[in-house]
Design a protein around this motif. Structure first.
Motif, PDB file in Angstrom:
ATOM      1  N   ILE A  19       0.543  -1.056   0.013  1.00 11.30           N
ATOM      2  CA  ILE A  19       0.196  -0.032   0.283  1.00 11.30           C
ATOM      3  C   ILE A  19       1.278   1.301   0.165  1.00 11.30           C
ATOM      4  N   PHE A  20       2.062   1.391   0.922  1.00  7.49           N
ATOM      5  CA  PHE A  20       2.639   2.551   1.265  1.00  7.49           C
ATOM      6  C   PHE A  20       3.490   2.283  -0.269  1.00  7.49           C
ATOM      7  N   ARG A  60       4.325  -1.000  15.322  1.00 10.71           N
ATOM      8  CA  ARG A  60       3.829  -1.818  14.025  1.00 10.71           C
ATOM      9  C   ARG A  60       3.522  -1.055  12.373  1.00 10.71           C
ATOM     10  N   VAL A  61       2.514  -0.376  12.724  1.00 16.00           N
ATOM     11  CA  VAL A  61       1.970   0.685  11.216  1.00 16.00           C
ATOM     12  C   VAL A  61       3.780   1.395  11.734  1.00 16.00           C
ATOM     13  N   ARG A  62       3.552   2.347  12.154  1.00 17.71           N
ATOM     14  CA  ARG A  62       4.597   3.467  12.633  1.00 17.71           C
ATOM     15  C   ARG A  62       5.672   3.209  11.165  1.00 17.71           C
ATOM     16  N   SER A  66       9.602   3.596   7.436  1.00 13.20           N
ATOM     17  CA  SER A  66      11.086   3.138   6.112  1.00 13.20           C
ATOM     18  C   SER A  66      10.627   2.939   4.779  1.00 13.20           C
ATOM     19  N   VAL A  67       9.066   3.276   4.269  1.00 10.87           N
ATOM     20  CA  VAL A  67       8.646   3.312   2.755  1.00 10.87           C
ATOM     21  C   VAL A  67       8.217   4.884   2.982  1.00 10.87           C
ATOM     22  N   ARG A 102       3.043  13.767   4.087  1.00 15.81           N
ATOM     23  CA  ARG A 102       3.011  14.280   5.422  1.00 15.81           C
ATOM     24  C   ARG A 102       2.769  13.619   6.011  1.00 15.81           C
ATOM     25  N   LEU A 103       3.890  12.540   7.401  1.00 13.03           N
ATOM     26  CA  LEU A 103       2.737  11.135   8.283  1.00 13.03           C
ATOM     27  C   LEU A 103       2.880  12.838   9.288  1.00 13.03           C
ATOM     28  N   ILE A 104       1.821  12.566   9.790  1.00 13.24           N
ATOM     29  CA  ILE A 104       1.131  13.321  10.879  1.00 13.24           C
ATOM     30  C   ILE A 104       0.826  12.381  12.199  1.00 13.24           C
TER      31      ILE A 104
END
Length: 368
Positions: free
Chosen positions: A217-218, A242-244, A249-250, A258-260
């Motif tokens: 997905i990522f 685990r999601v984080r 990593s991807v 943006r990862l918020i």
């Protein structure tokens, strides 16, 4: 006076149960008790604060890296005392979480009637979504009231042999919440960052997508931003470590992604209202986004919400990188398809579900 207890423990449950709490607390015929399990902790508090709801009980079961075994056992051990003290006439649980399953089971052991809000959703694949499909089906066996959001959900319940007189089509309470949270004058720094771009709002968290499916997905999302310079992506990332780890990593360090931190319910609903497109493996977003005219690509192998797919508001694209990338690219490039999805009818209700449920519980509405 009818003693009604509502039990929930996760952020998605809270978003859909808080409007019902508010409705019931406004009824003089009801004595209302709210018990939260804390299956989610900080994310649950965000929603409670957003709706100004203080629970009467908090079981505080949340533990780092908790398993399904621990969640279920801890809820069963802690909720018994609350149920025996309060002696509710009916306990309302929501949807498909382990909180809803464990609470319904405790009520069964104590012979307390259960009302199942958002009843009748099915994939009939017990491992997809996991463990939610199992939870829903078991709660359906226990429940005395089935508050089905759609006619299709009602048909599922009837086909399983449920008593038709105990099934009520109410719409989805998640649509009720949108009436109070989406604001025309809303602003946020990350929405300012996305101005002038086509904004994709991403949510990915499901247990069955952990690992390689999530990486696919990522990778698809990264390819989209690489090949579509007009696109920016905002991902309110789930607290699951685990999601984080996989997301970082991807997607970490990408200029137009943006990862918020997780957004509270008011923020998230307003982000949805301003997005151009939503990619999600969430259940609730599949119901909320069509109400806001937002096309949704569902990142799952199956969905228990086929009404949205049938209406054209949702597209089930699975978890494979190439298929996701092609589906998003087509939607970005095909204005006719985009407009058709954006204008599709919302099959999930009119924002009056909480009122209907309260009327049924208090004997004011006998119409299924």
């Amino acid at each position: 006076m009818k003693n009604i207890m509502l039990v929930f423990g996760t952020r998605p449950e809270a978003i859909k149960m808080c409007p019902l709490v508010t409705e019931l607390r406004g009824r003089k015929e009801a004595r209302v008790c709210v018990c939260v399990t804390g299956q989610h902790k900080s994310m649950l508090k965000q929603v409670l604060d957003g709706f100004s709801i203080n629970p009467d009980y908090d079981l505080s079961i949340m533990k780092e890296k908790q398993t399904l075994f621990e969640i279920t056992v801890n809820i069963l051990n802690k909720i018994r005392q609350v149920l025996e003290k309060e002696k509710p006439d009916v306990v309302l649980v929501h949807g498909d979480t382990s909180t809803a399953f464990a609470c319904a089971l405790a009520c069964f052991y104590l012979q307390i009637p259960v009302g199942h809000v958002e009843a009748g959703l099915r994939t009939y694949d017990i491992y997809s979504p996991y463990p939610e499909e199992f939870n829903r089906q078991v709660i359906g066996i226990i429940a005395n009231y089935h508050f089905a959001p759609t006619e299709k959900a009602r048909e599922n319940l009837i086909s399983e042999g449920k008593n038709p007189s105990a099934i009520f089509v109410t719409g989805n309470t998640g649509i009720d919440a949108l009436k109070t949270t989406v604001r025309a004058d809303y602003s946020h720094e990350f929405l300012t960052w996305s101005l002038g771009s086509r904004l994709i709002l991403l949510t990915v968290h499901r247990r069955e997508n952990l690992g390689e499916p999530m990486r696919q997905i990522f990778r698809a999302v990264k390819r989209i931003t690489d090949t579509h310079p007009e696109v920016k992506v905002i991902y309110p990332i789930h607290l699951n470590p685990r999601v984080r780890e996989i997301a970082g990593s991807v997607l970490g360090g990408e200029e137009r992604i943006r990862l918020i931190e997780p957004l509270d319910v008011i923020d998230f609903h307003n982000f949805m209202a301003r997005a151009d497109l939503i990619l999600t493996d969430s259940g609730g977003i599949q119901e909320e986004a069509p109400s806001l005219g937002k096309p949704v690509l569902v990142l799952r192998k199956s969905t228990e919400r086929p009404e949205g797919v049938d209406s054209g508001a949702l597209l089930l694209v699975g978890i494979e990188e190439e298929r996701i990338y092609e589906a998003v690219t087509r939607l970005l490039d095909d204005n006719v398809l985009y407009d058709r999805m954006r204008s599709a009818d919302n099959p999930y209700g009119d924002g009056e579900a909480s009122r209907r449920i309260a009327d049924i519980l208090l004997g004011k509405n006998e119409n299924k």
